[in-house]
Design a protein around this motif. Structure first.
Motif, mmCIF file in Angstrom:
data_model
loop_
_atom_site.group_PDB
_atom_site.id
_atom_site.type_symbol
_atom_site.label_atom_id
_atom_site.label_comp_id
_atom_site.label_asym_id
_atom_site.label_seq_id
_atom_site.Cartn_x
_atom_site.Cartn_y
_atom_site.Cartn_z
ATOM 1 N N GLY A 157 0.807 -1.140 -0.036
ATOM 2 C CA GLY A 157 -0.037 0.081 0.121
ATOM 3 C C GLY A 157 0.867 1.347 0.102
ATOM 4 N N LEU A 262 -3.594 6.152 -2.224
ATOM 5 C CA LEU A 262 -3.578 5.973 -0.511
ATOM 6 C C LEU A 262 -5.120 5.644 -0.503
ATOM 7 N N ALA A 263 -6.185 5.639 -1.298
ATOM 8 C CA ALA A 263 -7.522 5.352 -1.002
ATOM 9 C C ALA A 263 -7.599 3.840 -1.517
ATOM 10 N N VAL A 266 -6.014 2.016 1.612
ATOM 11 C CA VAL A 266 -6.686 2.035 2.683
ATOM 12 C C VAL A 266 -8.067 1.070 2.631
ATOM 13 N N SER A 267 -8.481 0.950 1.415
ATOM 14 C CA SER A 267 -9.635 0.262 1.091
ATOM 15 C C SER A 267 -9.280 -1.280 1.035
ATOM 16 N N PHE A 270 -8.566 -2.190 4.955
ATOM 17 C CA PHE A 270 -9.520 -2.124 5.937
ATOM 18 C C PHE A 270 -10.917 -2.092 5.467
#
Length: 418
Positions: A157, A262-263, A266-267, A270
């Protein structure tokens, strides 16, 4: 008081070690993984400057992605063959060495054709490295396989997120700078792994190069692979073509795709597990792909609106992160074959089949700026339909624990990650 003290001491003894308390070898491989995944989006901010300075069309510049993907996909078929014969450490070093050489050569290029060719060599090195990195982390990490996978996913990530940002910052100096930057960082990673990662004997089991092709006979795996091929068209249309209608500087493009990365990070870490637990794997994947198709369709309608394109790029990261995580897990249990074999077959189909997307998007965009996004949206929508045909053969995916339970199985996950 004595009982209480004993209880506390026993609790302390049983407490698992900190996630961050890892051997230096783990951090060396994790660092190299971050740099390797930076390479995916690193060239995004410099596509337009390369085209302008080397007098190349959008379709020619987009070949930087096509050559990279094509060679990566084909090389996935042989990574198991190589690592099962020379061992993980030597395979990692071979991959890193190839990346250092070809990224430096790309930075020294004088024509667009030279850069395209050197990106192909880069793809070979990247395939060898990423297909082996997680197995190396699992073998050296403390705290079990699950924690090792979390560390690897974090490295993935971070790399995907900062790749475009680094490309934008360095690309603002010169389009050559990102290539030289990767070469330098990978050289550091090479030295760290030589020093810190212990050598291990070559595996006893040797993988056959024909195994991935035989695995595609299973309908579940073939369905997932074709789904990935189709949505990869939309994925790489977004990645390789969007910088051209945005028509902004390297720094701005870098920040926009940093938001996308970044999106996605994170997705994938999480959001995907929560949605999967609540709605199930296949329904969540189909919903994520449908939303991505709608996102691309919006970009097709509002191609001339830079604010709309920027928002849609970042939102796409959310949808792609969820789908990437779940489709990788599905691959691991979609067929009764070794996970490394399933992953190699899947990666071969999706990378080789989708390799034409960047070039085709650039070519279409030269005639009609809206067309690449429309085609990407349609391909992604067809991916939803293809996945829906596999409901019966993939109905078992939520009845299994997709997490790998050994270093060899863990290595398979890497080949299925974007």
């Amino acid at each position: 008081m004595a009982v209480s003290t004993t209880t506390v001491e026993e609790h302390r003894t049983e407490a698992p070690p900190s996630l961050l308390h890892q051997p230096k070898a783990v951090w060396a491989v994790a660092f190299a993984s971050v740099i390797a995944f930076m390479g995916i989006g690193l060239v995004d901010p410099i596509l337009k400057p390369i085209g302008e300075q080397l007098d190349a069309s959008p379709s020619q510049v987009s070949l930087l992605f096509t050559s990279y993907m094509l060679v990566t996909g084909v090389a996935m078929l042989v990574t198991g063959v190589v690592s099962s014969r020379i061992g993980a450490k030597k395979t990692l070093l071979l991959g890193l060495g190839i990346i250092v050489v070809f990224s430096a050569l790309a930075g020294s290029s004088g024509t667009i054709n030279e850069i395209v060719g050197f990106r192909a060599g880069w793809g070979l090195g990247n395939a060898l490295f990423i297909a082996t990195a997680l197995a190396a982390i699992v073998g050296a990490a403390s705290g079990g396989v699950a924690r090792a996978i979390i560390l690897y996913e974090a490295a993935l990530g971070i790399g995907i997120a900062i790749g475009p940002l680094a490309g934008g910052v360095l690309g603002n100096i010169s389009w050559r700078a990102p290539f030289f930057g990767v070469a330098a960082l990978m050289a550091v990673a090479f030295i760290l792994i030589v020093i810190l990662l212990p050598s291990a004997p070559a595996p006893e089991h040797k993988t056959s190069i024909t195994a991935p092709f035989k695995a595609l006979r299973h309908r579940g795996l073939l369905t997932v692979a074709i789904t990935a091929l189709l949505y990869n068209y939309g994925f790489f249309t977004l990645l390789a073509y969007t910088p051209f209608p945005l028509d902004m500087g390297a720094y701005a493009i870098g920040f926009i795709f940093f938001g996308w990365g970044l999106a996605l990070a994170v997705s994938s870490v999480f959001l995907a597990p929560r949605l999967q637990k609540r709605f199930g794997t296949l329904p969540t994947m189909m919903a994520a792909l449908a939303l991505f198709a709608a996102d691309l369709a919006t970009m097709a309608v509002f191609t001339n609106s830079k604010p709309t394109l920027i928002v849609c790029v970042v939102l796409a990261g959310l949808f792609l992160g969820v789908n990437n995580t779940l489709i990788t897990e599905t691959v691991m249990i979609s067929a009764p074959v070794e996970r490394s074999t399933a992953s190699a077959a899947y990666s071969f189909v999706r990378f080789v089949g989708g390799a034409a997307a960047p070039w085709l998007a650039g070519k279409l965009g030269e005639s009609n700026v809206h067309a690449p996004f429309w085609v990407g949206a349609v391909c992604t929508l067809v991916a939803v339909l293809v996945l829906s045909t596999g409901r019966k053969v993939l109905a078992h995916v939520d009845d299994h624990d997709p997490a790998p339970h050994s270093a060899d199985e863990a290595a398979a996950v890497t080949a299925g990650s974007d």
